[in-house]
Design a protein around this motif. Structure first.
Motif, short mmCIF file in Angstrom:
data_model
loop_
_atom_site.label_atom_id
_atom_site.label_comp_id
_atom_site.label_asym_id
_atom_site.label_seq_id
_atom_site.Cartn_x
_atom_site.Cartn_y
_atom_site.Cartn_z
N GLY A 197 0.78 -1.23 0.00
CA GLY A 197 0.00 0.00 0.00
C GLY A 197 0.81 1.28 0.00
O GLY A 197 0.32 2.34 0.40
N ARG A 198 2.05 1.22 -0.42
CA ARG A 198 2.89 2.42 -0.44
C ARG A 198 2.63 3.26 -1.68
O ARG A 198 2.43 2.72 -2.78
CB ARG A 198 4.38 2.03 -0.39
CG ARG A 198 4.80 1.43 0.95
CD ARG A 198 6.24 0.94 0.89
NE ARG A 198 6.40 -0.12 -0.10
CZ ARG A 198 7.52 -0.82 -0.27
NH1 ARG A 198 8.58 -0.55 0.49
NH2 ARG A 198 7.59 -1.76 -1.19
N ILE A 199 2.65 4.57 -1.51
CA ILE A 199 2.43 5.49 -2.62
C ILE A 199 3.73 5.64 -3.41
O ILE A 199 4.79 5.88 -2.83
CB ILE A 199 1.96 6.87 -2.11
CG1 ILE A 199 0.60 6.73 -1.43
CG2 ILE A 199 1.89 7.88 -3.25
CD1 ILE A 199 0.14 8.00 -0.73
N HIS A 200 3.64 5.49 -4.72
CA HIS A 200 4.80 5.66 -5.60
C HIS A 200 4.61 6.92 -6.44
O HIS A 200 3.49 7.33 -6.72
CB HIS A 200 4.97 4.45 -6.52
CG HIS A 200 5.43 3.21 -5.82
ND1 HIS A 200 6.40 2.38 -6.34
CD2 HIS A 200 5.06 2.65 -4.63
CE1 HIS A 200 6.60 1.37 -5.50
NE2 HIS A 200 5.79 1.51 -4.47
N THR A 201 5.71 7.49 -6.86
CA THR A 201 5.67 8.66 -7.75
C THR A 201 6.25 8.27 -9.10
O THR A 201 7.37 7.74 -9.17
CB THR A 201 6.48 9.84 -7.17
OG1 THR A 201 5.89 10.23 -5.92
CG2 THR A 201 6.47 11.03 -8.12
N SER A 202 5.49 8.50 -10.16
CA SER A 202 5.94 8.22 -11.52
C SER A 202 5.70 9.46 -12.38
O SER A 202 5.07 10.42 -11.93
CB SER A 202 5.18 7.02 -12.10
OG SER A 202 5.31 5.90 -11.26
N ALA A 203 6.19 9.40 -13.60
CA ALA A 203 6.02 10.57 -14.47
C ALA A 203 5.88 10.16 -15.93
O ALA A 203 6.33 9.09 -16.35
CB ALA A 203 7.21 11.51 -14.32
N CYS A 204 5.23 11.03 -16.68
CA CYS A 204 5.11 10.90 -18.14
C CYS A 204 5.37 12.26 -18.76
O CYS A 204 5.15 13.30 -18.13
CB CYS A 204 3.70 10.45 -18.54
SG CYS A 204 3.30 8.79 -18.01
N THR A 205 5.84 12.24 -20.00
CA THR A 205 6.01 13.50 -20.72
C THR A 205 4.98 13.57 -21.84
O THR A 205 4.66 12.57 -22.47
CB THR A 205 7.42 13.64 -21.32
OG1 THR A 205 7.66 12.55 -22.22
CG2 THR A 205 8.48 13.66 -20.24
N VAL A 206 4.49 14.78 -22.07
CA VAL A 206 3.52 15.04 -23.13
C VAL A 206 4.11 16.10 -24.06
O VAL A 206 4.61 17.13 -23.60
CB VAL A 206 2.17 15.53 -22.57
CG1 VAL A 206 1.22 15.92 -23.70
CG2 VAL A 206 1.54 14.45 -21.70
N ALA A 207 4.08 15.82 -25.35
CA ALA A 207 4.51 16.81 -26.35
C ALA A 207 3.29 17.17 -27.20
O ALA A 207 2.52 16.30 -27.60
CB ALA A 207 5.62 16.23 -27.23
N ILE A 208 3.12 18.46 -27.45
CA ILE A 208 2.04 18.97 -28.29
C ILE A 208 2.67 19.75 -29.43
O ILE A 208 3.19 20.85 -29.22
CB ILE A 208 1.07 19.88 -27.50
CG1 ILE A 208 0.50 19.14 -26.28
CG2 ILE A 208 -0.03 20.40 -28.39
CD1 ILE A 208 -0.43 17.99 -26.61
N LEU A 209 2.67 19.18 -30.63
CA LEU A 209 3.33 19.81 -31.77
C LEU A 209 2.29 20.30 -32.77
O LEU A 209 1.47 19.51 -33.25
CB LEU A 209 4.25 18.81 -32.47
CG LEU A 209 5.18 17.97 -31.58
CD1 LEU A 209 5.98 17.02 -32.45
CD2 LEU A 209 6.09 18.85 -30.76
N PRO A 210 2.28 21.60 -33.10
CA PRO A 210 1.35 22.06 -34.14
C PRO A 210 1.69 21.39 -35.46
O PRO A 210 2.87 21.25 -35.81
CB PRO A 210 1.59 23.58 -34.20
CG PRO A 210 2.95 23.77 -33.62
CD PRO A 210 3.15 22.68 -32.61
N GLU A 211 0.68 20.93 -36.17
CA GLU A 211 0.93 20.24 -37.44
C GLU A 211 1.61 21.19 -38.42
O GLU A 211 1.16 22.31 -38.65
CB GLU A 211 -0.39 19.75 -38.04
CG GLU A 211 -0.21 18.98 -39.34
CD GLU A 211 -1.52 18.59 -39.99
OE1 GLU A 211 -1.48 17.78 -40.95
OE2 GLU A 211 -2.57 19.08 -39.55
#
Length: 361
Positions: A197-211
């Motif tokens: 039941g331990r809380i973990h910290t994770s991450a993701c990256t998001v890229a938003i590229l204009p077409e």
């Protein structure tokens, strides 16, 4: 409203009247291209000029109300005049804010479609699961906005979610709404694999590229290495039977783009080229922005993918956007239904205020 903004509005009104005068000129009617250009300019200016004229009318009414209040001896009439002064001051305040926003320069990219890229970062399987949550959130938000989402490439995580997913999002003003999502998204929760039941910290990256459009960037064929291979993962009977998947390497920059979602090699190549052009265009824009602004970063919309922009805390059902210190306590609703309006609108407002501050200096 500052003298600077009032002068801009007066200049725009004079220019609008000049455009209307030229449109009425018989010579202009005989030149279709010139007429169409002027007609478009008039249409672009009509809204802000009409709002400015309403503002001027309210100012004149306020002056009359002040005059009546100062000169009237009857107590009841003075009270009515005072109420009118208060009402008109509120009207003018609202009109002033609206006009200043209308005067702000628009981001030329706002109307464009985008390439959306979500990648798992630190956190292993949990990061992949979170990447799946984020992508699902954007898909549901796109559905609310009546946008179209087409997956270009995907790499699934070992226990679900995505190691990486790239998609084209098409529709009205997509970049204007999604550009603030670029950056690092952090999640705090108890992973399904956590037995204690331990809380973990994770991450993701998001890229938003204009077409990227054809006029934005030129890609030489000699700068490309194109490889074909058999698609893997979901896709039906064609998987592993035909070499329909495409990998394009841009040799000068080392950028690599893949597309395998389509059955047709030709369609996969077209999609991959769109992604490559958009990434190269984004690199070009980032370089220009960096050169112009030096080391300064704007509070929102910087697109710096190494900066943590938002934290999703599941135990507290809380989302915090660190750029504007906004906290919402409905994480489950936001992620599960794509209800991003409050976050997007708050970020837009922050951007507008920052631009207004820059314009006034």
């Amino acid at each position: 409203m500052s003298t600077k903004f009032l002068k801009k509005l007066a200049d725009l009104e004079r220019h609008f009247q000049d455009v209307c005068h030229r449109l009425a000129d018989p010579e202009t009617l005989g030149e279709p291209e010139r007429y169409n250009a002027l007609a478009k300019e008039r249409a672009d200016l009509e809204g802000i000029v009409a709002a400015y004229q309403d503002y001027q009318a309210a100012q004149a009414e306020l002056a009359s109300a002040h005059e009546l209040y100062a000169s009237e001896e009857d107590a009841e009439m003075r009270a009515m005049a005072k109420e009118e002064v208060v009402r008109l001051e509120e009207v003018l305040s609202v009109q002033s804010d609206a006009l200043q926003l209308m005067l702000l320069p628009k981001d030329p990219m706002d109307e464009r479609n985008v390439i959306l890229e979500v990648r798992a970062g630190t956190g292993g399987d949990e990061a992949s699961l979170f990447a799946g949550n984020l992508f699902g959130m954007y898909v549901r938000y796109a559905g609310k906005m009546r946008w179209k989402v087409e997956i270009i490439s995907e790499s699934e995580g070992t226990v679900g979610g995505y190691k990486e997913v790239v998609a084209m999002v098409s529709g009205t003003s997509v970049y204007a709404h999604l550009k603030f999502e670029a950056g690092t998204h952090r999640v705090q929760r108890v992973p399904v694999t956590e037995s204690q039941g331990r809380i973990h910290t994770s991450a993701c990256t998001v890229a938003i590229l204009p077409e990227a459009e054809d006029v934005d960037i030129r890609i030489e064929d000699s700068d490309l290495r194109i490889d074909t291979y058999r698609a893997s993962g979901a896709g039906g009977q064609h998987v592993n039977k035909t070499e329909s998947a495409i990998r394009i390497t841009h040799i000068p920059t080392g950028l690599v783009v893949t597309s395998q979602d389509e059955r047709s090699q030709h369609k996969n190549k077209a999609k991959a080229m769109k992604v490559l052009a958009s990434r190269l265009y984004d690199m070009q824009r980032q370089k220009l922005a960096s050169e112009r602004a030096g080391v300064r970063k704007s509070m929102v919309g910087s697109g710096d993918r190494s900066e943590r922009i938002r934290t999703y805390n599941y135990p507290e059902n809380r989302i915090t956007d660190h750029r504007i210190t906004l906290t919402l306590h409905n994480l489950d609703v936001v992620v599960e239904t794509g209800e991003l309006d409050k976050l997007v609108n708050a970020l837009k407002t922050a951007e507008h205020l920052e631009k207004l501050s820059a314009e006034e200096t």
